[in-house]
Design an enzyme around this catalytic site. Structure first.
Site, PDB file in Angstrom:
ATOM      1  N   ASP A 104     -21.366  -1.940  -6.786  1.00 40.94           N
ATOM      2  CA  ASP A 104     -20.608  -0.722  -6.495  1.00 40.94           C
ATOM      3  C   ASP A 104     -20.226   0.015  -7.776  1.00 40.94           C
ATOM      4  O   ASP A 104     -20.367  -0.520  -8.871  1.00 40.94           O
ATOM      5  CB  ASP A 104     -19.360  -1.043  -5.653  1.00 40.94           C
ATOM      6  CG  ASP A 104     -18.619  -2.285  -6.135  1.00 40.94           C
ATOM      7  OD1 ASP A 104     -18.780  -2.661  -7.310  1.00 40.94           O
ATOM      8  OD2 ASP A 104     -17.869  -2.873  -5.338  1.00 40.94           O
ATOM      9  N   ASN A 173      -8.313  -7.619   1.023  1.00 33.58           N
ATOM     10  CA  ASN A 173      -8.443  -7.148   2.412  1.00 33.58           C
ATOM     11  C   ASN A 173      -9.761  -7.584   3.049  1.00 33.58           C
ATOM     12  O   ASN A 173     -10.121  -7.115   4.125  1.00 33.58           O
ATOM     13  CB  ASN A 173      -8.310  -5.621   2.470  1.00 33.58           C
ATOM     14  CG  ASN A 173      -9.434  -4.908   1.707  1.00 33.58           C
ATOM     15  OD1 ASN A 173     -10.325  -5.558   1.161  1.00 33.58           O
ATOM     16  ND2 ASN A 173      -9.389  -3.589   1.676  1.00 33.58           N
ATOM     17  N   HIS A 175     -12.801  -7.119   1.706  1.00 33.69           N
ATOM     18  CA  HIS A 175     -13.988  -6.303   1.410  1.00 33.69           C
ATOM     19  C   HIS A 175     -14.964  -7.081   0.538  1.00 33.69           C
ATOM     20  O   HIS A 175     -14.589  -7.985  -0.207  1.00 33.69           O
ATOM     21  CB  HIS A 175     -13.619  -4.937   0.822  1.00 33.69           C
ATOM     22  CG  HIS A 175     -13.130  -4.901  -0.593  1.00 33.69           C
ATOM     23  ND1 HIS A 175     -12.142  -4.044  -1.017  1.00 33.69           N
ATOM     24  CD2 HIS A 175     -13.493  -5.592  -1.703  1.00 33.69           C
ATOM     25  CE1 HIS A 175     -11.936  -4.196  -2.307  1.00 33.69           C
ATOM     26  NE2 HIS A 175     -12.732  -5.140  -2.755  1.00 33.69           N
ATOM     27  N   GLU A 180     -15.170  -1.632   2.802  1.00 35.30           N
ATOM     28  CA  GLU A 180     -13.799  -1.814   3.245  1.00 35.30           C
ATOM     29  C   GLU A 180     -13.757  -2.210   4.723  1.00 35.30           C
ATOM     30  O   GLU A 180     -14.752  -2.066   5.439  1.00 35.30           O
ATOM     31  CB  GLU A 180     -13.016  -0.504   3.031  1.00 35.30           C
ATOM     32  CG  GLU A 180     -12.911  -0.058   1.572  1.00 35.30           C
ATOM     33  CD  GLU A 180     -11.826  -0.812   0.797  1.00 35.30           C
ATOM     34  OE1 GLU A 180     -11.653  -2.025   1.000  1.00 35.30           O
ATOM     35  OE2 GLU A 180     -11.157  -0.165  -0.033  1.00 35.30           O
TER      36      GLU A 180
END
Ligand code: GLP
Length: 279
Positions: A104, A173, A175, A180
């Protein structure tokens, strides 16, 4: 049959519905070249996770000098990269044919921005090893068309023959990459709006100024990650404990993108005791 191997501790509380096929990471054999099924190893300290991960990556490269890697950023893999650099300085490997793709990049900042993942990778690894520049692929956070950039990146991965080994961190979270919560298993590389918590978690790259963290990013998609022939996931620190527990025991759901990994045929998770504390 629910079964898991905890190689580094005697704690025996975790469960997975996948059988364990692999030998310990301490084995002299290049274990990463074989199928993992789904396996978790727990180490006392994050440094031990980093050392084991570096061992696996270097073994992988040694066995397959033409390998195609998918690489993570974040705080977690920093010690792994440092261990790789140190070991490669002591014992060089043939790296000319290795190819890497990063997971990313922030959208809207140039490659040479101090907070970019381009900069991170140069500092942590690329400036210190002999993989040719042309073999190091990252998404362009300044691409005028994120769609075209992502499509081109997918085409490059395909042209390279696909990912042999995908190395992942995990967000608090759940991801993976910057996929996400809400990401679909069929997703390909795309632009994604970052959740507030993900921006906060990355503010260390931007002088701890939350407002300087880009609001979106480009990420390799879940489907692309899932096509990697093998996956190595690193989880360290107490802030990853609930996500790791949900990955291991919870539902396979877009709410926790890392849970899709339970559908992959060859996953090895290396965690420290803090990250494994809720298993
Ligand atoms: C970051 C990256 C991910 C990384 C994850 C965990 O924001 N985009 O690729 O795996 O979030 O980061 P860290 O290791 O700093 O906790």
């Amino acid at each position: 049959m629910l079964k898991i191997t905890l190689l580094k501790t005697t704690k025996d509380t975790a469960q997975t519905d996948r059988d364990v096929l692999m030998k310990p990471a301490t084995s002299a054999e290049p274990i990463i070249t074989k199928a993992f099924s789904f396996r978790l190893e727990i180490f006392k300290e994050p440094q031990a996770v980093a050392e084991a991960a570096a061992t696996l990556l270097l073994q992988h490269i040694s066995v397959n000098p033409k390998c195609v890697l998918l690489l993570p950023t974040g705080r977690t893999p920093l010690a792994m990269y440092a261990a790789m650099v140190e070991r490669l300085q002591q014992k060089p490997l043939k790296l000319e044919l290795v190819q890497s793709f990063n997971l990313d990049e922030f959208y809207g900042i140039p490659a040479d921005h101090p907070g970019s993942y381009h900069t991170y990778m140069r500092n942590a690894l690329f400036d210190h090893i002999a993989v040719p520049q042309a073999n190091l692929h990252l998404l362009n956070g300044m691409a005028a068309s994120p769609e075209a950039e992502c499509a081109a990146y997918e085409a490059q991965i395909e042209a390279a023959g696909g990912i042999d080994l995908g190395v992942l961190g995990i967000g608090a979270n759940g991801h993976i990459g910057f996929n996400e919560p809400g990401s679909e298993v069929t997703s390909r590389s795309h632009r994604v709006a970052l959740q507030p918590g993900s921006r906060a978690a990355n503010s260390y790259l931007f002088n701890d100024e939350l407002e300087s963290v880009p609001e979106s990013a480009l990420t390799v998609g879940i489907a692309t990650i899932m096509e990697a022939r093998q996956i190595l996931l690193l989880a360290t620190g107490p802030e990853k404990a609930s996500a790791l527990a949900a990955l291991m025991h919870g539902a396979i759901t877009p709410k926790l993108p890392a849970s899709y990994l339970r559908l992959h045929h060859s996953v090895l998770i290396l965690a420290d005791e803090a990250a494994a504390s809720e298993l």
